[in-house]
Scaffold this active site. Sequence first.
Site: not given
Length: 372
Positions: A253, A196, A145, A229, A257
């Site tokens: 983020d 990752k 970001y 993942d 959620d």
Amino acid sequence: MNKRKKFSLLVLPGDGIGPEVMREALRVVEWVGQYAGVEFAINLGTVGGAAIDAYGTPIQDETIEEAKQVDAVLFGAVGGPRWEKLDFSLRPEIAILRLRRDLSLFANLRPVTVFDPLIETSTIKPEVIRNLDLVIVRECMGGLYFGEPRGIETMPDGQTRGFNTETYSTNEIERVARVAFDLARRRRRIVCSVEKANVTESGLVWRQVISKLHEREFEDIELRHMYADNCAMQLVRNPKQFDVIVTGNIFGDILSDLASMLTGSLGMLPSATIGSSTGDSFRPALYEPIHGSAPDIAGKGIANPMAQILSVAMMLRLSLDLEKEAELVEQACIQSLARGARTADLALAGEPALTTTEMGDAVLRELESLIT
């Protein structure tokens, strides 16, 4: 009780349902002030789409400067379809990004707690989520970001290309990891670091830096590593294995959620965005629900104010040292739910749904009952 008798708050309701849920949160702030015998000096500010309409910018420099001076910032939500076609630099969401950057707020704390009265509202089996209590610590000043270079360009063949850069340095990783390890010391002493590292260099550096910090300073904490993942899958499969999850900006983020739906509704989860502590408290700091502006229900009076009210509880605890009052607010929310208070997002088929104001009324009634 905290010896201070006055606190300054900057309140930024934002767009969509932001002003509606903020009104209920401020009713709770007023109640706390009367109960605790403290004064809250509240200044209202304009951010997001509302600020674009009024001033041509998502957030004014004056608002940033005020945020630096107050004890805490209460933030609603920003954005909506009417501003989606603006240049990226003028999008409403720039307001929250600037506040994080300019106030050096690098760690976002997102507790994921399943309240017993809401177990049946979740789409996950009750035995999987019962007594769930975890915290996601999201780094929020770096990563995809904020990394450079970024932008949109036209290629020689006429195609358009958008690009962003995922970067993390040692200092950026260590400071958010310390927040996670310190938090775990007050909980079940387990930190799961998520990245990752198998396919990204930034993820590999993240894993290496956190591992070295753990060896130097936090050997009393159990450290686990998990790919993002797999973490997403495990949050649905076996969420109670987690205590504190620490991860980068974009994964935090997404995962928070996802985790919010374990609780039954996005409208139940608060958050705190903090930087370095000042003594035992965090100033400046920003408190907001993790839900968005929900323009589809804005103005209908049906939004769930619980996440905004629970964000007030986090503010009382982390920035204002009002632990007793924070616990009262949290308990009032739980008790109101136990008595059947439900907004539309929480109500099961055939159950009556309260308005936003009625939900606020229910919490205030429980606050009164807790002290009588």
